[in-house]
Design a protein around this motif. Sequence first.
Motif, mmCIF file in Angstrom:
data_model
loop_
_atom_site.group_PDB
_atom_site.id
_atom_site.type_symbol
_atom_site.label_atom_id
_atom_site.label_comp_id
_atom_site.label_asym_id
_atom_site.label_seq_id
_atom_site.Cartn_x
_atom_site.Cartn_y
_atom_site.Cartn_z
ATOM 1 N N SER A 1 -18.375 -43.401 2.628
ATOM 2 C CA SER A 1 -18.458 -41.938 2.751
ATOM 3 C C SER A 1 -19.851 -41.441 3.134
ATOM 4 C CB SER A 1 -17.985 -41.252 1.469
ATOM 5 O OG SER A 1 -18.789 -41.605 0.370
ATOM 6 N N GLY A 2 -20.902 -42.173 2.821
ATOM 7 C CA GLY A 2 -22.246 -41.733 3.176
ATOM 8 C C GLY A 2 -22.773 -42.285 4.485
ATOM 9 N N VAL A 3 -21.999 -43.123 5.156
ATOM 10 C CA VAL A 3 -22.456 -43.738 6.403
ATOM 11 C C VAL A 3 -22.319 -42.730 7.539
ATOM 12 C CG1 VAL A 3 -22.049 -45.605 8.065
ATOM 13 C CG2 VAL A 3 -21.834 -46.055 5.606
ATOM 14 N N PRO A 4 -23.434 -42.378 8.200
ATOM 15 C CA PRO A 4 -23.354 -41.393 9.283
ATOM 16 C C PRO A 4 -22.690 -41.977 10.524
ATOM 17 C CG PRO A 4 -25.562 -42.317 9.190
ATOM 18 C CD PRO A 4 -24.792 -42.905 8.029
ATOM 19 N N LEU A 5 -22.280 -41.102 11.413
ATOM 20 C CA LEU A 5 -21.748 -41.556 12.698
ATOM 21 C C LEU A 5 -22.831 -42.326 13.438
ATOM 22 C CD1 LEU A 5 -19.784 -38.409 13.908
ATOM 23 C CD2 LEU A 5 -18.844 -40.574 13.077
ATOM 24 N N PHE A 6 -22.428 -43.398 14.098
ATOM 25 C CA PHE A 6 -23.391 -44.188 14.840
ATOM 26 C C PHE A 6 -24.027 -43.337 15.927
ATOM 27 C CE2 PHE A 6 -24.718 -46.659 18.448
ATOM 28 C CZ PHE A 6 -25.670 -47.464 17.836
ATOM 29 N N ASN A 7 -25.345 -43.440 16.044
ATOM 30 C CA ASN A 7 -26.100 -42.716 17.048
ATOM 31 C C ASN A 7 -27.318 -43.573 17.369
ATOM 32 O OD1 ASN A 7 -28.027 -41.030 18.308
ATOM 33 N ND2 ASN A 7 -27.173 -39.201 17.331
ATOM 34 N N VAL B 1 -27.121 -47.225 5.702
ATOM 35 C CA VAL B 1 -26.731 -48.200 6.730
ATOM 36 C C VAL B 1 -27.467 -49.521 6.494
ATOM 37 C CG1 VAL B 1 -26.806 -48.729 9.194
ATOM 38 C CG2 VAL B 1 -26.131 -46.439 8.422
ATOM 39 N N GLN B 2 -28.752 -49.437 6.171
ATOM 40 C CA GLN B 2 -29.516 -50.655 5.890
ATOM 41 C C GLN B 2 -28.906 -51.396 4.701
ATOM 42 O OE1 GLN B 2 -31.954 -51.934 7.790
ATOM 43 N NE2 GLN B 2 -31.950 -53.712 6.433
ATOM 44 N N ASP B 3 -28.550 -50.654 3.650
ATOM 45 C CA ASP B 3 -27.919 -51.251 2.468
ATOM 46 C C ASP B 3 -26.587 -51.900 2.836
ATOM 47 O OD1 ASP B 3 -27.479 -51.852 -0.299
ATOM 48 O OD2 ASP B 3 -26.268 -50.028 -0.473
ATOM 49 N N THR C 1 -8.996 -46.345 12.047
ATOM 50 C CA THR C 1 -9.635 -45.044 11.859
ATOM 51 C C THR C 1 -11.025 -45.021 12.484
ATOM 52 O OG1 THR C 1 -10.653 -45.674 9.772
ATOM 53 C CG2 THR C 1 -8.418 -44.711 9.664
ATOM 54 N N ALA C 2 -11.507 -43.831 12.751
ATOM 55 C CA ALA C 2 -12.875 -43.657 13.248
ATOM 56 C C ALA C 2 -13.879 -44.162 12.213
ATOM 57 C CB ALA C 2 -13.131 -42.196 13.587
ATOM 58 N N VAL C 3 -13.565 -43.992 10.940
ATOM 59 C CA VAL C 3 -14.434 -44.471 9.864
ATOM 60 C C VAL C 3 -14.603 -45.988 9.967
ATOM 61 C CG1 VAL C 3 -14.603 -44.722 7.346
ATOM 62 C CG2 VAL C 3 -13.805 -42.569 8.344
ATOM 63 N N THR C 4 -13.508 -46.682 10.187
ATOM 64 C CA THR C 4 -13.554 -48.140 10.314
ATOM 65 C C THR C 4 -14.354 -48.555 11.541
ATOM 66 O OG1 THR C 4 -11.410 -48.334 9.213
ATOM 67 C CG2 THR C 4 -12.142 -50.222 10.511
ATOM 68 N N LYS C 5 -14.054 -47.948 12.662
ATOM 69 C CA LYS C 5 -14.763 -48.291 13.907
ATOM 70 C C LYS C 5 -16.250 -47.989 13.787
ATOM 71 C CE LYS C 5 -15.193 -49.328 18.347
ATOM 72 N NZ LYS C 5 -16.605 -49.133 18.612
ATOM 73 N N ILE D 1 -18.008 -50.709 11.876
ATOM 74 C CA ILE D 1 -18.171 -51.893 12.731
ATOM 75 C C ILE D 1 -19.298 -51.670 13.740
ATOM 76 C CG2 ILE D 1 -17.048 -53.300 14.508
ATOM 77 C CD1 ILE D 1 -14.431 -52.872 12.866
ATOM 78 N N ASP D 2 -19.384 -50.465 14.292
ATOM 79 C CA ASP D 2 -20.463 -50.180 15.244
ATOM 80 C C ASP D 2 -21.831 -50.407 14.595
ATOM 81 O OD1 ASP D 2 -18.647 -49.565 17.225
ATOM 82 O OD2 ASP D 2 -18.821 -47.393 16.970
#
Length: 185
Positions: A43-49, A61-63, A86-90, A93-94
Motif C-alpha cells: 500500500s505504501g509503494v508509489p507508482l514507478f517513475n 521501495v528500498q525496503d 492488477t496495476a498494483v502487482t505490475k 514487479i516494475d
Amino acid sequence: MPDPIHVLGFAGSLRNRSYNGALLAAATKLAPPSMTITTFDLSGVPLFNSDVEKVGLPDVVQDFREQVSVADGLLIVTPEYNAGPTAVTKNAIDWLSREPQPPLRDKPVALAGIAGRFGTARAQSHLRDILNSTRSLVLNRTLALTRADGMFDDDLVLVDEATRARIERYLAEFGRWIEAVAPLA
C-alpha cells in the motif's frame, strides 16, 4: 539450502477485505515446517517513475527490494482485473526489475490468486510472461482458485478444508522448486 526456506509474499490488492490478502494470510499459516512466509504490504509503494528512481529510491521501495533480495523465494498472490494482473502487482514487479542488481533476477517465484468463475489463470499467464522477461524462475504450476464464497468465514479466515489441502500441496511443491533451482539463484 537454508532451513527453513524463507519466502516473501505480497498480495496484489490494496482492498481492506481482499480475498487475495486472505489467501496470502492463509498461506503464511499453511506453509510446510521447512518454510516460513512473511508478507510485504504494497500500500505504501508509489507508482514507478524513473524520475523518482534517478533521485533515489523511496525508503519503502528500498525496503521492499532488500526483503525480496534476501528471501529464498517470492509468492505473488493477485486478483485478476480485465483478464490480467492488477496495476498494483505490475507496479511491484516494475520496481523489483530495475538495475542495479534487480532482486527478481534468478529469484524463484510462485503465483497464486482467487477470483470469480475463471480464477486468476489469465492474470497468472500474463505474469508468467512478465516475470520471464525479468529472468525470474517461475514455478511451472499455479494456484488459481475460483469463487471465494464459502471458502472464508466472516473474518476472512480460510475454512474450506479442500482449499487448505490444495494450498499446503502447492507450498510444498514451491519449496521443492526453490531447493531445485537454488544453485541458480
